[in-house]
Structures are given as structure tokens and as C-alpha cells.
Enzyme design. Structure first.
Site, short mmCIF file in Angstrom:
data_model
loop_
_atom_site.label_atom_id
_atom_site.label_comp_id
_atom_site.label_asym_id
_atom_site.label_seq_id
_atom_site.Cartn_x
_atom_site.Cartn_y
_atom_site.Cartn_z
N GLY A 146 62.08 14.13 -11.66
CA GLY A 146 63.46 14.12 -12.15
C GLY A 146 63.99 12.72 -12.33
O GLY A 146 63.38 11.87 -13.00
N TYR A 147 65.14 12.45 -11.70
CA TYR A 147 65.81 11.16 -11.83
C TYR A 147 64.90 10.01 -11.39
O TYR A 147 64.85 8.95 -12.03
CB TYR A 147 67.09 11.21 -10.98
N SER A 148 64.15 10.22 -10.33
CA SER A 148 63.25 9.17 -9.84
C SER A 148 62.23 8.78 -10.90
O SER A 148 61.96 7.58 -11.10
CB SER A 148 62.53 9.66 -8.57
N LEU A 149 61.67 9.74 -11.59
CA LEU A 149 60.68 9.46 -12.63
C LEU A 149 61.29 8.62 -13.75
O LEU A 149 60.67 7.68 -14.26
CB LEU A 149 60.12 10.76 -13.19
N ASN A 157 65.95 18.34 -5.11
CA ASN A 157 65.41 17.22 -5.87
C ASN A 157 65.59 15.87 -5.19
O ASN A 157 64.60 15.20 -4.90
CB ASN A 157 66.06 17.16 -7.26
N ALA A 165 67.81 0.38 -11.37
CA ALA A 165 68.10 -0.93 -11.97
C ALA A 165 68.20 -2.02 -10.91
O ALA A 165 69.24 -2.66 -10.75
CB ALA A 165 69.40 -0.86 -12.79
N ASP A 225 66.71 23.23 -15.51
CA ASP A 225 66.43 22.80 -14.14
C ASP A 225 67.72 22.62 -13.34
O ASP A 225 67.75 22.90 -12.14
CB ASP A 225 65.64 21.49 -14.16
#
Length: 296
Positions: A189-192, A147, A212, A74
């Protein structure tokens, strides 16, 4: 038909599949233009009868390119945004990586892919992008991402305060390691991984996801992608990170940032039998539950 081939690189196990792809393209009389750094490595393993056409930047791509093939994962496919830009050239992601949400065509589907190109039995999905505006030049002439956009603390510095506004109205101050604004495509992606929801690719939304967060009652929120989301950043450190997909810039608290939907979209090609639900079931193993195989 003409295609462009892009890859960051490959491992020795990929050579046989790359050779297969090149043979299939030759069989179908599809000419290929190679990303120059990729070709310089590839030619050490696969002989070429004659030197192919090469490209190293978006301006080098011939005007008659029909598709751009991304060979990798990806992350490799995300790089292609910098090359196709607003040309609407469909991107084909062949998964030489691991998970492959975007690069969804498997190595075992290379023959089927080339045949689908010949028969035109494929689907093209339009994916929205996120655009960044700032009061200083950032990211050159590619201020957009497929993304996500992120603001993040730098290195091991203390958490940051990100004052966030929606269409000029105060939304929240995020005390966190960072903040993600993802497109529907980037929602997996990162959000998930930071607890954000999965959003269908054709949804007209952005997802704002804290990284966090210090306040446990702060949760991801979905907003319309017609919104303009602006930020003011402060913290104990003088410098912060700002990213668009895998590209990164270092900024300070004087930089004003705002994101919105980009004016154009990116086209992603998929095979007929593959769709978003199919990808979710296969990549996230949805439905892989012993109870689903029990007949009562």
C-alpha cells in the site's frame, strides 16, 4: 449460511453486479444482512420483497454471521476491520474498485465465489494487525489497523522530526514529511508507493518507511513484529497527523506513541486459484514483458 454485506457506496455501473450477487445469494439460499447506509441507497435501485436485516456497527452484527462481504476497493475492505474486530469472521473482498490487492475477487467471479462458499472450496488467510498505544485516548475502541500506522505532517507545514525507538533503544530520528509502519499486508500500500519493500503476507515483520526523508541515505527497514516501536514527534508546527489505515487523529508533540503487533488477526477469504504471487503478477504486471513471449 448467513453473510453481511458492507459497502461505502457504488456507481451506476455497479448495480448490475450487485443485483447478480444478490440473485446468486438467493439461489444458494444464503441470507444477507446489509450495512444500513448501503441498503438505504441500494433500495432506490433494486426492489426488495421484504426488508432485510441491517447493521450499522459491530455490535449490530448477528452472532451467526459466517462471512462479511466487502463490495468496493481496498479502502472499503480496510473499513471492515472496524466491524469484524476480533470475531474471526472471514472477510470477502469483491473488487468494485481499481487495483484491488486485498479485494482480490473480480466482479466476473461472483458466481464462482458463491459456489465456492457452498462447496467450501476456498482458502482463508490470517493477516496480522498493528496496534497503537498512546498516553491519551486515540481511535476509540479500535486502536488497530490492517495496513499501516503513520505519523505525518499536517497540511503544508514544514517537515517533522520523528525520534524512533525499537524496544526502547534509539533507532533513528527521521527528518521527513512522515513515517509509515506497515504490516506485511500493508507493504503493498502506502509503504510501497514511498519505496518500501514488498513483504509476503505471512511474514512476521513490520516495515518502517520514511515519507520524503530529508536525508537521502535513510531507507526503509524491516523489523520483527515482536518489537515495540515508539515515537516522539516534534516540528515547527504544533500539530501532526496520526493515522490507522484511513482513520485519522490530530495530535501534538506531547503525545507519546508506540505500536506493536495486535493480539488477534483478521481472516481474509480467497478463491483456491488465487494467491499472493498470482496477485503480484496480475496487479503489478510482473512477467508482462515481451521478452517472455519470445521463443529462441
Amino acid at each position: 449460511m448467513q453473510v453481511a454485506l458492507y459497502s461505502r457506496g457504488f456507481i451506476s455501473e455497479d448495480i448490475a453486479n450487485i443485483r447478480l450477487l444478490l440473485d446468486e445469494l438467493q439461489r444458494a439460499e444464503i441470507s444477507a444482512t446489509f450495512y444500513e447506509p448501503f441498503y438505504r441507497i441500494l433500495v432506490q435501485y433494486i426492489p426488495f420483497e421484504k426488508d432485510p436485516a441491517l447493521f450499522s456497527c459491530a455490535e449490530d452484527l448477528p452472532g451467526k454471521i459466517d462471512f462479511l462481504m466487502s463490495l468496493g476497493g481496498d479502502g472499503t475492505l480496510l473499513d471492515t476491520v472496524c466491524y469484524v474486530r476480533d470475531t474471526n469472521i472471514p472477510v470477502i473482498g469483491i473488487n468494485f474498485g481499481r487495483l484491488g490487492f486485498l479485494a482480490s475477487i473480480g466482479k466476473d467471479e461472483i458466481h464462482a465465489l458463491v459456489q465456492a462458499l457452498l462447496d467450501r472450496t476456498y482458502m482463508v488467510d490470517q493477516r496480522s494487525l498493528i496496534h497503537l498505544d498512546a498516553n491519551i485516548p486515540l481511535f476509540g475502541d479500535i486502536p488497530y489497523a490492517l495496513n499501516e500506522f503513520t505519523i505525518h505532517k499536517k497540511d503544508t507545514s514544514a517537515m517533522v522530526k520523528i525520534h524512533t525507538y525499537l524496544n526502547g533503544e534509539f533507532l533513528n530520528t527521521y527528518w521527513a514529511d512522515g513515517l509509515i509502519v506497515s504490516t506485511p499486508t500493508g507493504s503493498t500500500g502506502y509503504s510501497l508507493s514511498c519505496g518500501g519493500p514488498i513483504v509476503f503476507p505471512d511474514a512476521g515483520n513490520f516495515v518502517i518507511t520514511p515519507v520524503a526523508p530529508h536525508n537521502l541515505n535513510v531507507r526503509p527497514i524491516i523489523v520483527p513484529n515482536e518489537s515495540v516501536i515508539s515515537f516522539e514527534v516534534e516540528g515547527r508546527s504544533d500539530q501532526f497527523l496520526c493515522t490507522l489505515d484511513s482513520r485519522m487523529e490530530t495530535i501534538d508533540s506531547s503525545v507519546q506513541l508506540a505500536v506493536k503487533k495486535e493480539k488477534f488477526k483478521i481472516s481474509l477469504l480467497r478463491l483456491d486459484e488465487s494467491n499472493f504471487l498470482h496477485t503480484l503478477r496480475n496487479k503489478l504486471l510482473w512477467g508482462i514483458d515481451a521478452r517472455n513471449r519470445i521463443k529462441i
